[in-house]
Design an enzyme around this catalytic site. Structure first.
Site, short mmCIF file in Angstrom:
data_model
loop_
_atom_site.label_atom_id
_atom_site.label_comp_id
_atom_site.label_asym_id
_atom_site.label_seq_id
_atom_site.Cartn_x
_atom_site.Cartn_y
_atom_site.Cartn_z
N LYS A 66 5.17 7.60 1.06
CA LYS A 66 4.32 6.87 1.77
C LYS A 66 4.50 6.18 3.20
O LYS A 66 3.14 6.51 3.52
CB LYS A 66 3.78 5.64 0.56
CG LYS A 66 3.19 5.83 -0.18
CD LYS A 66 3.60 4.71 -1.54
CE LYS A 66 2.34 5.34 -3.21
NZ LYS A 66 3.35 4.11 -3.68
N GLN A 78 4.63 -1.61 -5.59
CA GLN A 78 5.52 0.07 -5.85
C GLN A 78 5.61 -0.96 -7.47
O GLN A 78 6.45 -1.59 -7.75
CB GLN A 78 6.46 0.25 -5.13
CG GLN A 78 6.90 1.68 -6.06
CD GLN A 78 5.75 2.68 -5.95
OE1 GLN A 78 4.62 2.91 -4.82
NE2 GLN A 78 5.57 3.71 -7.08
N ASP A 116 -4.44 -0.84 -3.79
CA ASP A 116 -4.15 -0.11 -4.86
C ASP A 116 -5.19 0.24 -5.81
O ASP A 116 -5.70 0.90 -6.57
CB ASP A 116 -3.03 -0.33 -5.72
CG ASP A 116 -1.37 0.65 -6.09
OD1 ASP A 116 -1.82 1.17 -5.73
OD2 ASP A 116 -1.01 0.63 -6.47
#
Length: 299
Positions: free
Chosen positions: A60, A104, A127
Site C-alpha cells: 500500500k 490494518q 476502508d
C-alpha cells in the site's frame, strides 16, 4: 461453427484495469497539488509484526508513492494497549494532512477491533467499514462517504468490462463483512436481483447456476466448478487460497474460489487469481483517499 469445448472466456485483467485507474488518480493528485499546494495523505496503522500484514502494508505504501499520495506510517508494537491505538487514531483524525486512515486488520486479540474502527472519523474512513458508512450503504437513497475497497473494485471491474448489472441475476458466494455483505448491497444499489449463498445454503450449485453474475468470496479453494456456471456468465473471483504445489519454489500456489480452468470453458468473462481483484483493492483504496482529499480541499 466452434464447438462448445473451444469456448474461451474473456479474461478480465485486474492488473491492467488497476493500472489505468492509478494513472487517472496520479493525474488528479497532480492537479490538486498545483491548485491547492497539497496532496492527499493516507495514514496506515499497523500493530505487531504479522508477516502478511507487513507485506500488505508495504504494498500500500509503494502504491501511494507511485501516484503521489503522501503515506503516513504508524507502526505500533504487538503489546500496545487498546487505549493507545485509539489515542493514535484520534491524533490522525485531527491531522489536516491526513485524508484517509487505514487500520490494518487483524489486530492482536487483546484489542477490540470494532471499538478502534468506530473511532476513525467517518470523513477519513477510506476502508469504508465505519458503521455509519455501512449503514448508509444498506439504505435506499443514502450515499456512504466511502465504499469498502474490495467490493468497490468488483463493481468497477464489471462496469469497465462492459457487464451490465441492472436487472441481472447476481449470486454472491460468502457473506463476510469485508466482501460478501457489502458487495451484495452494492449490486442491489445497481438494480441487480441478488442472492447470497453461504455455508448453510441448501444446494448452492443450483442457485449459482442461475446467475448472470457470480461474485465468489467464500474462501474455499476451487469450490465453484465449471458445471455450476451458466454459459456466458460474468465471474469475479475474490478468493485467494494457497494450495500445495511441489513444483513451485514456495511449495504452494494461489487459486481462487472458482475452478478457473473449467470455468474458462463456460463463462463469458472471468477474473484470474492472482491478478484479478487483488490489484483493484489497492487501487480503490487510493481512489477513496483521493476522494477524501478532494472533499476536504474543495469545500
Amino acid at each position: 461453427m466452434a464447438s462448445p469445448s473451444d469456448h474461451k472466456a474473456t479474461i478480465i485483467d485486474g492488473k491492467a484495469v488497476a493500472q489505468t485507474i492509478r494513472n487517472e488518480i496520479a493525474a488528479e493528485v497532480h492537479l490538486l497539488s498545483q491548485k491547492y499546494g497539497k496532496v492527499p495523505g493516507l495514514a496506515v496503522v499497523i500493530v505487531g509484526n504479522r508477516k502478511d500484514s507487513q507485506s500488505y502494508v508495504s504494498m500500500k505504501r509503494k502504491a501511494c508513492a507511485e501516484v503521489g499520495i503522501k503515506s503516513v506510517d504508524i507502526d505500533l508494537p504487538e503489546q500496545v494497549s487498546e487505549a493507545e491505538v485509539v489515542c493514535k487514531v484520534h491524533e490522525l483524525n485531527a491531522n489536516p494532512d491526513v485524508h484517509g486512515i487505514l487500520v490494518q486488520l487483524p489486530l492482536p486479540k487483546h484489542i477490540n477491533e470494532e471499538r478502534v474502527l468506530t473511532e476513525i472519523s467517518i470523513e477519513k474512513d477510506v476502508d469504508g467499514f465505519h458503521p455509519l458508512n455501512i449503514g448508509k450503504l444498506a439504505m435506499k437513497g443514502r450515499e456512504p462517504l466511502f465504499l469498502p475497497c474490495t467490493p468497490k473494485g468488483c463493481i468497477e471491474l464489471l462496469s469497465r468490462s462492459g457487464v451490465a448489472i441492472k436487472g441481472k441475476k447476481a449470486v454472491v458466494v460468502g457473506r463476510s463483512n469485508i466482501v460478501g455483505l457489502p458487495v451484495s448491497l452494492l449490486l442491489l444499489k445497481a438494480d441487480a436481483t441478488v442472492t447470497i449463498v453461504h455455508s448453510h445454503s441448501h444446494d448452492p450449485e443450483s442457485t449459482i447456476r442461475e446467475a448472470d453474475i457470480i461474485i465468489a468470496a467464500a474462501g474455499q479453494a476451487m469450490m465453484i466448478k465449471g458445471s455450476w456456471i451458466k454459459p456466458g456468465a460474468a465471474v469475479i473471483d475474490v478468493g485467494t487460497n494457497a494450495i500445495d504445489d511441489k513444483s513451485k519454489k514456495s511449495g504452494y500456489r494461489l487459486v481462487g474460489d472458482v475452478d478457473f480452468h473449467e470455468a474458462c470453458k463456460v463463462a463469458g468473462c472471468i477474473t484470474p487469481v492472482p491478478g484479478g481483484v487483488g490489484p483493484m483493492t489497492v487501487a480503490m483504496l487510493l481512489k477513496n483517499t483521493l476522494d477524501g482529499a478532494k472533499r476536504t480541499l474543495e469545500s
